[in-house]
Design an enzyme around this catalytic site. Structure first.
Site, PDB file in Angstrom:
ATOM      1  N   LYS A 143     -74.944  -8.808  33.682  1.00 17.24           N
ATOM      2  CA  LYS A 143     -73.222  -9.029  33.695  1.00 17.24           C
ATOM      3  C   LYS A 143     -72.679  -8.444  32.687  1.00 17.24           C
ATOM      4  CE  LYS A 143     -70.118 -12.970  33.615  1.00 17.24           C
ATOM      5  NZ  LYS A 143     -69.781 -13.182  32.130  1.00 17.24           N
ATOM      6  N   HIS A 193     -80.341 -24.750  37.619  1.00 18.40           N
ATOM      7  CA  HIS A 193     -79.205 -23.944  37.866  1.00 18.40           C
ATOM      8  C   HIS A 193     -78.680 -24.194  39.182  1.00 18.40           C
ATOM      9  CE1 HIS A 193     -79.287 -20.775  34.483  1.00 18.40           C
ATOM     10  NE2 HIS A 193     -80.601 -21.440  34.247  1.00 18.40           N
TER      11      HIS A 193
END
Length: 879
Positions: free
Chosen positions: A545, A138
């Site tokens: 999120k 990531h």
């Protein structure tokens, strides 16, 4: 700073002094004076001096373009050096002697003995211990690989300087080396000029294994053995591997078009080449050491009558490893192969068997101390890393598989698979999985997207069983998503069972996970192939999120709890795979607390968890630090299994259901419900500029034209962390608690804080986040970067943040955040002095760039990127 942290303070001061000398030599004393003036103003501003704050703002808003880069670099580099000093503090001799952790394995074993937990139960639980860490690429590791080596060297120098018996000459030499390393870092461009390729990222992952984990794993096993022997009189079996590694680097193609089947093939070969090279180094040491002449008759009968029997065996392995290194080297260099595959090592057993025979023979001949040296370390590495170095996970999004199958069904005249009902999809997939005839037509030419899916499956088919650990389906929603991948693997020629892992990510998908897995377990074909073992991945970042931290946390807890109960009922061994990030908004928490807050029995088959970006460096980047991390993981897993947390009371569940619903509504009313939110977000944070930062190989958006919903969780978190509002980590959570308290539930909530690790960990995480927020800085971003008509939104969010902080303090009965962890509060206060100028400078740089977007000044762009990486270092997390 408390006396026990004096070593840390001294190291920070020393490194800062050396950095100052480097800057003075490189840039001149005028720049150093400017930097020092900014630092003093920042310190006084933090102490409440309004005049100093105004002067600081004026200095940074009028800074010349030629000075912005050295000023930004100075504060950014100091924060990196602070991180190095703090990381070293965790393994410092003086720190370890002074601070005995009650979370360590040693403390846990003593506690288990004191609570009369049967030794047999402890030993059997330790034998089943499995910590599987999955390294991911990531794009949160903002530090370049060329700097990482220098940072590791700085740590080594700090370690040597801690010795009390150094001569004046030795001490001077080490300090001179430190100055050289800091100067080298200063004269190295900390910003990549190009995005790394997936192969570059794989090299970074390999470097972590080579430079840290290769040593850390046998060191940890040795430490575990010492604790077991001391407390329970037993040794940990050499056959067991309590720590294993997998990787997504080169295997994770979800949303990353640059990870192709060829990339995966190349990374697998690179891994094998490096593994052979590392084992060759071990074997060369063994061949020099094992000059022993005595061996058992069985050993002599198997390997021949030689004067130095062990050396003969080891030298034979050395010859094969030399050829193995050369064989994979030729492939990587695209050279024609000159080596016969019969002459190389391809299977772990080829390396394990002769070395294990040496180990047993040495033991039986009374040479246990020799057997338990380098030879044992090598055996541990074979069990942990093997000849593939790490296992590789493959990950792809469910929709890509659906599109591939739709293309196939349309071609063979069955219609569009994607339009079928779920029952029809399952019936078709089970029929094809049970059939002996191939599904794919012979002369069919698929689209490039489908061809890539099929090629990836063929690469998997070419690997020996075990090299690919699993195939993960992101955005998994239905049972057919799992069966579809099994069919594609079958069609590609995969002859062994490969675990296919559904990843449940959104709030709705987490809530539906039990139903999906129930459907799968009721499919006869499926139950027949999984051998009563199932892995399920829980997504933390996208669920947070989607619904906010509190609702996502509760959905994750309930999903795990339901899956544990379902699998126990069905007689299936469940492994939960946790897709956590380094930040609170992506599921991050101190490892020990996070694991003890899991549902009861959810860790009985071990832990599988992603380690991401900069967290790999902080937790695993040095051998001694990695050993500490393994120790914390191991003690938490064993404690969770031997002294499990309580089942939540029904009254606690009722409160959590209420908090989940109300926090989700509050979160979504802002993020989705306010039409001004997206333009506010884009102007109040450097979100758009972040996409230009050459961090990872993966694009920052799933859909380049989409809004917040298309933004990946990592840049979403990263952007809010930059402007110090840290919105995703707290929005909705404390407000829902406040509403519940106002309804008369304070007593129950305080009981949850005290007696339920799941809830107390969430409160602790919120407190940590709040301590890193700053309303004044957030407002400064708004006033300078946001249109006036949108200011109301930032003001409203800051008012909510301040109310939320009061709510959390009312639960902790403290006046200040982090009162129970004064060292962390001290660390944040120290960092703020250096992070504040970077934030203020970032605002000025964003303003300049946005005023003239057509002709950006390269120095301003470069300085902006430095502020982004510097703030990330100051916050100790990115995404």
């Amino acid at each position: 700073m408390p006396q026990k942290y004096s070593t840390l303070k001294n190291n920070i001061n020393m490194l800062g002094h050396f950095l100052g000398e480097t800057i003075s030599d490189a840039q001149g004393s005028d720049i150093l004076d400017l930097i020092e003036n900014i630092r003093v103003l920042s310190r006084d501003s933090r102490s409440g001096d309004e005049k100093a704050r105004e002067k600081l703002l004026d200095t940074l808003s009028t800074i010349s373009n030629e000075n912005i880069i050295p000023v930004a670099r100075a504060f950014s580099q100091f924060l990196n050096l602070t991180n190095i000093a703090e990381q070293y503090q965790t393994i410092s001799r003086k720190h370890i002697d002074q601070v005995a952790s009650d979370r360590s394995l040693e403390a846990l074993f003593e506690r288990l003995k004191a609570q009369n937990v049967p030794a047999e139960k402890v030993i059997s639980t330790v034998e089943k211990l499995l910590i599987e860490l999955v390294l991911t690429a990531h794009p949160t590791e903002v530090t370049r690989r060329s700097l990482l080596h220098k940072y590791v060297e700085i740590n080594r120098c700090l370690s040597r300087l801690e010795h009390d018996d150094l001569t004046q000459s030795e001490s001077t030499k080490l300090k001179r080396r430190l100055m050289q390393l800091i100067a080298l870092a200063w004269h190295t461009n900390e910003i990549r000029t190009q995005r790394p390729t997936p192969v570059d990222e794989a090299k970074w992952g390999i470097a972590v294994i080579e430079n840290s984990l290769w040593k850390a794993v046998p060191d940890f096993c040795r430490q575990l053995n010492l604790h077991l022997e001391k407390n329970f009189g037993v040794q940990h079996s050499v056959n067991l591997a309590p720590v294993k590694f997998s990787s997504w680097i080169g295997g994770d193609r979800d949303g990353n078009p640059f990870v192709t089947a060829e990339t995966t093939r190349q990374v697998l070969i690179m891994n094998r080449w490096k593994a052979a090279e590392l084992f060759l180094a071990d074997i060369q040491v063994l061949s020099e050491e094992l000059s022993v002449v005595h061996c058992t008759e069985e050993f002599r009968a198997k390997y021949g009558d030689h004067l130095e029997p062990y050396r003969v065996v080891v030298k034979n392995l050395r010859a094969k490893l030399v050829k193995t290194v050369a064989y994979y080297g030729e492939i990587l260099e695209n050279k024609p192969s000159t080596i016969n595959t019969n002459d190389i090592l391809t299977d772990d057993q080829q390396l394990w068997e002769p070395l294990y025979d040496c180990y047993q023979s040495l033991h039986q001949c009374g040479m246990r101390i020799i057997a338990n040296g380098i030879l044992l370390d090598c055996l541990r590495r074979i069990r942990c890393f093997g000849l593939s170095l790490s296992h590789l996970d493959i990950r792809q999004e469910s929709l890509r598989h659906t599109k591939a199958l739709s293309e196939i069904t349309r071609y063979i005249g069955l219609g569009d698979y994607s339009q079928w009902m779920e029952d029809d999809k399952q019936a078709f997939l089970i029929r094809e999985l049970s059939s002996r005839r191939p599904l794919l037509p012979r002369n069919w030419t698929p689209s490039p997207e489908t061809q890539e899916i099929l090629e990836t499956c063929r690469v998997i088919a070419q690997q020996p069983e075990g090299v690919i650990s699993c195939y993960i389906i992101s955005m998994a929603r239905t049972a057919s998503d799992v069966l579809a991948v099994h069919l594609l693997l079958k069609e590609a020629g995969v002859t062994y069972y490969l675990p296919v892992v559904p990843l449940f990510e959104t709030l709705d998908d987490l809530n539906a996970s039990k139903e999906v897995m129930t459907q799968l377990f009721n499919v006869g074909w499926y139950r027949g192939v999984i051998n009563n073992k199932q892995m399920v991945m829980i997504g933390y970042s996208d669920s947070a999120k989607d619904a906010g931290m509190m609702a996502a946390s509760w959905a994750q807890y309930r999903a795990q709890e339901q899956l544990v109960n379902l699998c126990e009922k069905m007689g299936v061994e469940l492994t939960l795979f946790h897709g956590r990030g380094g930040t609170i908004g992506r599921g991050g928490a101190p490892a020990h607390a996070a694991l003890l807050s899991q549902p009861p029995r959810s860790l009985k088959n071990g832990l599988r968890v992603t380690e991401q970006g900069e967290m790999i460096r902080f937790k695993l980047g040095l051998p001694a630090v990695a050993v500490n991390s393994f120790d914390l993981y191991a003690s938490a897993i064993l404690e969770a299994n031997l002294l499990p947390p309580p089942e939540p009371k029904e009254s606690w569940r009722a409160i959590m259901n209420e908090l989940s619903d109300s926090s989700c509504n509050i979160y979504r009313s802002v993020v989705r419900g306010d039409k001004d939110f997206v333009p506010y977000f884009r102007s109040a944070t450097p979100e758009q500029e972040l996409s230009k930062l050459p961090l990872g190989s993966r694009p920052s958006k799933r859909n380049p034209n989409g809004g917040v919903e298309s933004l990946r969780a990592i840049p979403w978190i990263f952007a809010w962390m930059q402007n110090r509002l840290m919105l995703p980590a707290w929005l909705g959570a404390s407000a829902s608690i406040r509403q519940s308290i106002e309804k008369g539930n304070k007593e129950t909530i305080e009981e949850m804080c005290k007696n339920w690790p799941f809830f107390s960990t969430r409160i602790g995480m919120l407190e940590m986040v709040f301590s890193k927020t700053d309303t004044w800085l957030s407002e400064h971003y708004d006033l300078n970067l946001v249109k006036k008509e949108l200011w109301y939104l930032g003001q409203s969010l800051r008012e909510q943040l301040q109310a939320d902080i009061k709510t959390i303090l009312s639960l902790s009965h403290e006046d200040e955040l982090m009162s129970d962890l004064p060292w962390i509060a001290e660390s944040i206060a120290l960092r703020n002095i250096y992070t504040d100028p970077l934030n203020l400078l970032q605002v000025e740089l964003l303003r300049r760039l946005r005023e003239n977007p057509e002709n950006p000044n390269p120095d301003v762009e470069q300085a902006l990127m430095i502020t982004i990486t510097g703030i990330a270092a100051g916050m100790r997390n990115t995404g």
